[in-house]
Structures are given as C-alpha cells and as structure tokens.
Design a protein around this motif. Structure first.
Motif, PDB file in Angstrom:
ATOM      1  N   GLY A   1       0.794  -1.225   0.000  1.00 47.09           N
ATOM      2  CA  GLY A   1       0.000   0.000   0.000  1.00 47.09           C
ATOM      3  C   GLY A   1       0.825   1.272   0.000  1.00 47.09           C
ATOM      4  N   VAL A   2       0.227   2.359   0.484  1.00 38.06           N
ATOM      5  CA  VAL A   2       0.925   3.656   0.456  1.00 38.06           C
ATOM      6  C   VAL A   2       2.206   3.627   1.291  1.00 38.06           C
ATOM      7  N   ASN A   3       2.260   2.735   2.287  1.00 34.62           N
ATOM      8  CA  ASN A   3       3.494   2.638   3.097  1.00 34.62           C
ATOM      9  C   ASN A   3       4.699   2.284   2.233  1.00 34.62           C
ATOM     10  N   GLY A   4       4.429   1.661   1.084  1.00 35.66           N
ATOM     11  CA  GLY A   4       5.514   1.254   0.194  1.00 35.66           C
ATOM     12  C   GLY A   4       6.233   2.430  -0.444  1.00 35.66           C
ATOM     13  N   MET A   5       5.585   3.601  -0.453  1.00 35.94           N
ATOM     14  CA  MET A   5       6.242   4.781  -1.052  1.00 35.94           C
ATOM     15  C   MET A   5       7.563   5.084  -0.353  1.00 35.94           C
ATOM     16  N   LYS A   6       7.629   4.680   0.925  1.00 32.29           N
ATOM     17  CA  LYS A   6       8.871   4.837   1.678  1.00 32.29           C
ATOM     18  C   LYS A   6      10.040   4.172   0.951  1.00 32.29           C
ATOM     19  N   ASN A   7       9.758   3.066   0.261  1.00 29.96           N
ATOM     20  CA  ASN A   7      10.830   2.308  -0.417  1.00 29.96           C
ATOM     21  C   ASN A   7      11.383   3.035  -1.639  1.00 29.96           C
ATOM     22  N   SER A   8      10.766   4.157  -2.010  1.00 32.91           N
ATOM     23  CA  SER A   8      11.298   4.943  -3.124  1.00 32.91           C
ATOM     24  C   SER A   8      12.517   5.754  -2.683  1.00 32.91           C
ATOM     25  N   PHE A   9      12.768   5.783  -1.370  1.00 34.18           N
ATOM     26  CA  PHE A   9      13.885   6.581  -0.843  1.00 34.18           C
ATOM     27  C   PHE A   9      14.887   5.652  -0.159  1.00 34.18           C
ATOM     28  N   ALA A  10      16.119   6.141  -0.013  1.00 33.39           N
ATOM     29  CA  ALA A  10      17.075   5.411   0.813  1.00 33.39           C
ATOM     30  C   ALA A  10      16.542   5.455   2.242  1.00 33.39           C
ATOM     31  N   LEU A  11      16.532   4.328   2.918  1.00 37.54           N
ATOM     32  CA  LEU A  11      15.856   4.229   4.210  1.00 37.54           C
ATOM     33  C   LEU A  11      16.338   5.270   5.225  1.00 37.54           C
ATOM     34  N   ASP A  12      17.645   5.376   5.406  1.00 31.29           N
ATOM     35  CA  ASP A  12      18.145   6.324   6.407  1.00 31.29           C
ATOM     36  C   ASP A  12      17.840   7.764   6.020  1.00 31.29           C
TER      37      ASP A  12
ATOM     38  N   ILE B   1       2.722   7.170 -15.635  1.00 35.01           N
ATOM     39  CA  ILE B   1       1.981   5.983 -15.206  1.00 35.01           C
ATOM     40  C   ILE B   1       2.761   5.272 -14.093  1.00 35.01           C
ATOM     41  N   LYS B   2       4.054   5.148 -14.304  1.00 32.12           N
ATOM     42  CA  LYS B   2       4.910   4.460 -13.323  1.00 32.12           C
ATOM     43  C   LYS B   2       4.835   5.182 -11.976  1.00 32.12           C
ATOM     44  N   ASN B   3       4.902   6.502 -12.017  1.00 33.10           N
ATOM     45  CA  ASN B   3       4.847   7.302 -10.795  1.00 33.10           C
ATOM     46  C   ASN B   3       3.530   7.067 -10.048  1.00 33.10           C
ATOM     47  N   LYS B   4       2.455   6.974 -10.813  1.00 35.65           N
ATOM     48  CA  LYS B   4       1.160   6.730 -10.181  1.00 35.65           C
ATOM     49  C   LYS B   4       1.126   5.340  -9.549  1.00 35.65           C
ATOM     50  N   PHE B   5       1.706   4.372 -10.244  1.00 33.43           N
ATOM     51  CA  PHE B   5       1.731   3.012  -9.704  1.00 33.43           C
ATOM     52  C   PHE B   5       2.497   2.929  -8.397  1.00 33.43           C
ATOM     53  N   ASP B   6       3.526   3.768  -8.276  1.00 32.18           N
ATOM     54  CA  ASP B   6       4.366   3.711  -7.076  1.00 32.18           C
ATOM     55  C   ASP B   6       3.607   4.099  -5.812  1.00 32.18           C
ATOM     56  N   MET B   7       2.441   4.705  -5.973  1.00 30.90           N
ATOM     57  CA  MET B   7       1.693   5.114  -4.789  1.00 30.90           C
ATOM     58  C   MET B   7       1.259   3.888  -3.973  1.00 30.90           C
ATOM     59  N   TYR B   8       0.892   2.814  -4.641  1.00 31.73           N
ATOM     60  CA  TYR B   8       0.421   1.618  -3.929  1.00 31.73           C
ATOM     61  C   TYR B   8       1.275   0.376  -4.153  1.00 31.73           C
ATOM     62  N   ASN B   9       1.985   0.349  -5.266  1.00 27.79           N
ATOM     63  CA  ASN B   9       2.571  -0.925  -5.698  1.00 27.79           C
ATOM     64  C   ASN B   9       4.092  -0.996  -5.606  1.00 27.79           C
ATOM     65  N   LYS B  10       4.683  -0.098  -4.827  1.00 25.93           N
ATOM     66  CA  LYS B  10       6.138  -0.050  -4.765  1.00 25.93           C
ATOM     67  C   LYS B  10       6.741  -1.311  -4.125  1.00 25.93           C
ATOM     68  N   CYS B  11       5.995  -1.934  -3.197  1.00 32.25           N
ATOM     69  CA  CYS B  11       6.543  -3.097  -2.492  1.00 32.25           C
ATOM     70  C   CYS B  11       6.791  -4.286  -3.412  1.00 32.25           C
ATOM     71  N   GLY B  12       6.029  -4.374  -4.489  1.00 34.66           N
ATOM     72  CA  GLY B  12       6.227  -5.476  -5.427  1.00 34.66           C
ATOM     73  C   GLY B  12       7.649  -5.496  -5.945  1.00 34.66           C
ATOM     74  N   GLU B  13       8.212  -4.293  -6.122  1.00 32.47           N
ATOM     75  CA  GLU B  13       9.593  -4.207  -6.614  1.00 32.47           C
ATOM     76  C   GLU B  13      10.563  -4.760  -5.587  1.00 32.47           C
ATOM     77  N   ALA B  14      10.288  -4.457  -4.299  1.00 36.41           N
ATOM     78  CA  ALA B  14      11.167  -4.964  -3.245  1.00 36.41           C
ATOM     79  C   ALA B  14      11.158  -6.482  -3.285  1.00 36.41           C
ATOM     80  N   ASP B  15       9.963  -7.027  -3.504  1.00 39.43           N
ATOM     81  CA  ASP B  15       9.802  -8.476  -3.580  1.00 39.43           C
ATOM     82  C   ASP B  15      10.641  -9.034  -4.716  1.00 39.43           C
ATOM     83  N   ALA B  16      10.506  -8.379  -5.881  1.00 37.20           N
ATOM     84  CA  ALA B  16      11.243  -8.844  -7.056  1.00 37.20           C
ATOM     85  C   ALA B  16      12.750  -8.745  -6.812  1.00 37.20           C
TER      86      ALA B  16
END
Lengths: 261, 443
Positions: free
Chosen positions: A97-108, A238-253
């Motif tokens: 979900g939206v919490n995945g947007m965090k993964n668009s940044f370096a964690l620290d 389109i990709k930017n819009k997808f990142d709002m909810y679906n960013k975690c899928g990339e982490a999985d991949a």
C-alpha cells in the motif's frame, strides 16, 4: 471470555500493523450486519474495539497493515505460528500500500527527513506486504477494502473453500457502470492494469483508479502501450502513479533476484 | 492500605479500544511515583518523507491514508493547505459542502467513540461484544447510527474511509437533488436514536477529576462554531493565524522520555471536543446548548473524562448543522458547472507555483495542521503534519501525574482502568502519528 471457552464457533482475531486502521473501520461500518457475522464466529481479539485477549490458537487471523519494523516482523511470525488460516486484508497488508512509497527513498535518508538527527531512535525497515514475510492464505485487496468482498472471503475461509480474485482489470467493471473513460476526459487512470473487484469505486465518483488493488497477473501490455501512445502520455507518469500503492512489489522482485526471499 | 509503602507496577501494552498503538507505564515505589508515562509505539510510517516529490494534487489522496477514522478531516486539512499554497480560493458552494462533510465526520467518529470505545468502561464491560447480549438495543442503536453517518458520507463523497470526490479545487461529483433528499432522510431517520443517545449520556457516571489546563481550538469572529475556518485560539487568550501554527504548537523534545511534545502558555494543552466546547460554547447550535444545560455541563470544564460528554454535545450540534445545510442546498440548488475533473493537474487547469500553504481544521480529536512547501512545478518539497493526538500526549501525562496520587489507594485493577479510561477519553488516534516521537521502555 468464559463463553468463548465453551463455544465451538471458530475463533477469529483481528490484528493491525502499520496502517490507518481504515479497513477495521470498514468492518465496523457494516452496521447491524456485523452482528450476523459475530453470531457465526467468536471474535477473540480485536484491539481497536475490544480489551479481551486470547492465549490459544486462532482458527482465522485477519491481518491489516504492512510490516515496517523488526518488532512487527517478529510479531507477525508469532501470529502466523498460532493461526490455522491467515487473511491479509487491505492494500497495506496485501501489497504494501501507500506505506511502500517509503521504499522509493534510501531508508536512512527518509528516516532523517522526518525525525532529524534522532532518527535512529525509531526502528524502521523497508516496507513489506504481509505475504512477503509470512505465508498468506487469503487476500482481500483495496484501500480501503470493499466490504462485500471481505464477507465473501471470510465465508470461504471458514468453510475451507478457495477464493479467487477475478483477474480482470477495473475497466471491465467501469464499462458496466457506464462511466466516461478517464482517458477520454484527458486524464491517466490505472484502471487498465489494476485488479477489478471494487466495482470501479473511485471512477464511479469522478476520480481515477489509483491502483490500490494491485496489478492484474497478466496486464495487456500491448493495449497499455497503445493507451500510452494514443493519449500521448509519458510512461513515467503511469509508473509514478503506480508507485503510490505498488512499490513493495519491486522490493519483492529485488529480494527474489538476490535469492534472499 | 497505606500509600507510603505501596508498590505498583502497571504496564499496559497495546492499549485497547483506541486507534493505533500506545502503552501506559506506571511505576510506584514506596508510595512515590517514579514513572507515569504514556508512550506511542506506532510503527513509523514516514508520511511526511513519502510526500516529497509527489504532486501537491496527490497530497489529499495520500494523507487521507494517515488515518481511516478521520480520513475526511485529513483530506480537508490537506486540501486547505494545498489550496493555500496554490492560491486557490474555494467557491461558496464548495465551502458549504466541505462543512457538511466535516459534520458527517464528527457524527461518525463521535458515535463510534461514545458507544463502542468509551461506554463499555462505564458499563463495566471489557468491550462492546459482551454488551451485544446485555445491552442489545443499545449496541444495535450504535451500529445503526454509525451506519447512518457512514451512509450520508458515502452519498456525499463516495465513502467515509478515504473519501473519493473531495479534492483540491472542489468536488469531482456533486450531490444531485435526489442525493440531497436521501441524505436528509437518513439524518432525519436518526432522530429517535439521537434522543435515546442523550438519555444514555445523562445516565452515565464519569469519574470525578479536575486539572486546570490550557485548551486550544479554532476560534473565529463570526457566529458559526468554527470547524473548517478560523484562527488558532486558546483559553489563555492566545491567538494566531493558521500560518503561525508552529507558534501554537511549539513541538519540543523532552529528555525525560525523548517524546516529541507540544506546549503553548503552560506545560501542556488540550485539543479536542472539550477544548472546542470550552472555547466556543456560545456558538453551539441552540439545541446542542440545551443538551449541555440538561447535562449540567458548562464551560470552562476541566475534567478530561468529560471530553466524551462534549462529543455528545457536538453530535447534536453537527446533526442540526448538517440538516440546516442540506435544507439550504436543497432550497438554493447546486451549480453543477462547478463539478471538476480530477487529474493530478495533468491538464494544468489550476496554475501551480512555488509556495507554502497551511491547512488547520478541527477534526473529531482536535485541531489538525498540514503544511506543504512546493517547488515551481507544484511538487512537494517539504511536508509537516501535526495531528491532535500528538498535541494531547503531553497533557495526558500531566493528567496522569495529578490523577495517580488521588487514586493511589484504590485496587491496582481500578487504577489501571481509570488510567486507560483517561487516555481513551481523549479518543487518541495514534496511528495518525505521522511523526510521533518516543520510545524507550524502562522495564
């Protein structure tokens, strides 16, 4: 709960992780229909509305929220070990979900941006969906969940029947609802690639589909390219819009690729 | 039991019947309070960090996900901040509909808190679930009222949890005449249940406790009970424009617990229904005032447990305010030309600019501030969200410090329940913790 000890009804517990708890609220919003559900099950834990706790196994554990720190990871593993059936409900639990947007940044970096120099006081891990940490038996998509679907999934879970989310795009429902296509209105919408099942809730109310139910398994990529070129859109939009909810899928991949999953 | 040698060790982990995760830690040695704290232990979600680089037109969609219970309130604060940054002035019709949405939000949230989260304590039940058997009519009424508040919201903005049609610039879908009638019918159908709610409120005995503190809420010079617009005001006479919200919150770190607190004129302040009641009593709907009088509930009230009673008064106020607004809209009609197309501004309908904007809106739990800074392309560079619960945590702890010596001779379970009830009275919404601070456990 002395009554629960003698009852043979399935023991159901609700748990929340990092989320807004709106999906729990959707349960409360069922109104008096909630009492029918409560008649068929024993809710043994539901922190938002109950003080009771349960120390035995759960027939069904219903999980809301995503896993965003080490404590949560330990906790979900313990819950999994005590649960016969585990349901992930809501976008945060099912796809990050939206919490995945965090993964668009370096964690620290993102931790510092919010908490400043004391950021290390607060544990934080890359956001993961529940299914990226433990086995999930049933999924209810959506931000928030679509209540009729939750009821269907609970029914299936209690009977041990499979529940299959239809693998159609939101457009299939949107057309039936006779909405004017958002692309025709000059706006990019994620309906063509997002799993249906919400009755095109957002588009019915004049908004676009934000992709909260996750991607269809086999998106029509040819059609997607056609849409993007026909309406002269930038793929990054389109990709930017997808990142709002679906960013975690990339982490999985990424994790799978490294063989660490 | 003599208090001088009493030992007490209370640790409530994951306080129940609140939204989000919080712990209470109390430690008494030889009758001396060594520790008495309220910790927020919600997993950080880093919303303010995640907003960076997103379009300001997306902020409403994202920040309404901070909280499911007050997602309409977050939407409205977010939209207000974005419009302030962009220089967009909403139309009169849009403002009316936003006020209506806020009334629905208060009805929904206050009904949930009064019946399902707070009342079980007073009725001696661990939750509403056993009350299904012992107080069946009451629970059915609660769920019926909750659903009614929810249903009107569905009609207005698509759904209550994460509203769909309220966005920057206005509404993507405006209620048709049949929608206005449907909303009015639902509200009017709540009349009997409302009357029964007031009877229940009058019968409940809340703990007697008093601590003077500062109350902070929106204030205005017009005659309306200010929820959507106004300045930030306090019972100690402070007044600030929204743009100066930081002067009214003064977030600081206290080495005692490394928690991020707020204060204004005193050690702590209180936001929420009781603060609004204390500051704006005169502007309540006459019917709501009548209810307050019948409950012998007067400003300035310093008993935090009675925040729940202030919520009941606000239920009555918002119900009447909403009914009058809908009647006004029905009479004057809506201009459907104002319906706007969403699009994260892909069509450039609203000019973007580099800027800064603040939105301060009363939500059920108190005053909520959103602040965004954008670049010339309308992308968010910095975001700050200060939620009501964050502002109240400091006040809850000061309440603890005064309350505990007053109840120290009571049995441990009673003390624990009183403390839990006190936190619940604030109706905390911890998952909103866009940024909370804390947390070190002392075992």
């Amino acid at each position: 709960m002395t009554k629960a000890n003698v009852s043979t009804k399935p023991k159901v517990a609700f748990f929340d992780f990092a989320c807004c708890e709106g999906c729990q609220l959707q349960v409360a919003n069922l109104g008096e229909a909630l009492l029918d559900i409560l008649g068929a099950i024993d809710v043994v834990e539901f922190r938002e509305v109950m003080s009771e706790k349960w120390d035995k196994d759960y027939d069904v554990a219903i999980i809301e929220g995503s896993i965003t720190d080490h404590h949560a990871e330990e906790r979900i593993k313990k819950i999994r070990a005590r649960s016969k059936v585990l349901i992930a409900y809501g976008a945060c639990a099912s796809i990050g979900g939206v919490n995945g947007m965090k993964n668009s940044f370096a964690l620290d970096e993102i931790r510092q941006s919010v908490y400043g120099k004391d950021y290390k006081l607060f544990d934080s891990t890359p956001t993961r969906a529940v299914g990226q940490v433990v086995k999930v038996d049933y999924t209810v998509n959506g931000c928030p969940i679509y209540p009729p679907e939750l009821i269907e999934v609970i029914k299936c879970a209690l009977r041990g029947l499979p529940y299959t989310v239809p693998d159609n795009p939101v457009c299939s429902e949107c057309k039936l609802n006779e909405n004017v296509c958002m692309y025709e209105r000059g706006v990019a919408c994620l309906g063509p690639w997002t799993k249906a099942g919400c009755n095109s809730w957002c588009v019915n109310n004049g908004n676009i589909c934000y992709g909260c139910r996750g991607l269809v398994k086999h998106p029509a990529s040819g059609a997607a390219e056609e849409v993007i070129s026909k309406y002269n859109l930038k793929p990054e939009l389109i990709k930017n819009k997808f990142d709002m909810y679906n960013k975690c899928g990339e982490a999985d991949a990424a994790l799978s690729a490294k063989g660490r999953k | 039991m003599a208090t001088e040698n009493k030992d007490l060790d209370i640790k409530v982990e994951y306080l129940t019947r609140v939204e989000g995760h919080g712990n209470i830690v109390v430690n008494v040695k030889n009758g001396k309070i060594e520790k008495c704290e309220f910790h927020v232990v919600e997993s950080p979600r880093l919303f303010e960090g995640m907003l960076r680089g997103r379009s300001i037109f997306e902020a409403q969609h994202i920040t309404s996900r901070i909280c499911g219970i007050c997602s309409c309130g977050h939407s409205l604060a977010s939209i207000q901040a974005a419009e302030d940054a962009l220089g967009v002035v909403p139309t009169v019709q849009t403002v009316k509909l936003r006020k209506l949405l806020l009334d629905y939000e208060f009805l929904d949230s206050h009904i949930l808190h009064f019946y399902l989260l707070a009342a079980p304590d007073i009725l001696g039940a661990p939750s509403f679930v056993p009350l299904v058997e012992t107080h069946n009519a009451m629970i059915r009424r609660a769920l019926r009222m909750k659903k009614a508040a929810n249903d009107v919201c569905d009609i207005l903005v698509g759904r209550h949890v994460h509203p769909i049609s309220a966005i920057v610039g206005g509404f993507t879908k405006l209620p048709r005449p049949k929608d206005l009638s449907a909303m009015l019918n639902i509200l009017e159908g709540m009349k009997t249940d409302l009357a029964d709610t007031l009877k229940l409120a009058a019968s409940l005995k809340f703990p007697d406790f008093r601590r003077e503190t500062e109350y902070v809420a929106l204030v205005s010079d017009d005659g309306e009970y200010p929820l959507l617009a106004g300045d930030i005001g306090s019972t100690d006479g402070k007044r600030f424009k929204k743009a100066d919200y930081k002067k009214a919150t003064n977030e600081f770190i206290d080495p005692r617990s490394s928690a991020k607190f707020t204060k204004l004129s005193r050690d702590s302040f209180f936001v929420g229904a009781l603060a609004r009641f204390n500051l704006n009593y005169d502007k309540l709907h006459p019917e709501a005032k009548k209810v307050a009088e019948s409950l012998d509930f007067k400003p300035v009230c310093h008993n935090p447990y009675l925040n729940t009673v202030a919520q009941v008064v606000e239920i009555v106020h918002c119900w009447h305010h909403a009914v009058e607004l809908i009647k006004d809209l029905k009479k004057n009609g809506l201009d459907y030309e104002e319906e706007i197309t969403v699009g994260l501004n892909e069509k450039g309908a609203i000019p973007v600019r580099a800027g800064s904007g603040v939105g301060s809106v009363e939500v059920p739990r108190g005053i909520l501030h959103h602040h965004y800074e954008t670049d010339a392309a309308g992308m968010i560079k910095r975001a700050d969200c200060i939620i009501p619960t964050n502002q109240n945590i400091n006040n809850i702890e000061y309440d603890f410090q005064k309350l505990l010596p007053e109840i120290i001779t009571l049995p441990k379970d009673t003390i624990r329940l009183r403390l839990e009830m006190l936190v619940r009275a604030y109706d905390p919404c911890i998952s909103c913790s866009a940024h909370y601070l804390d947390v070190k456990f002392v075992e």
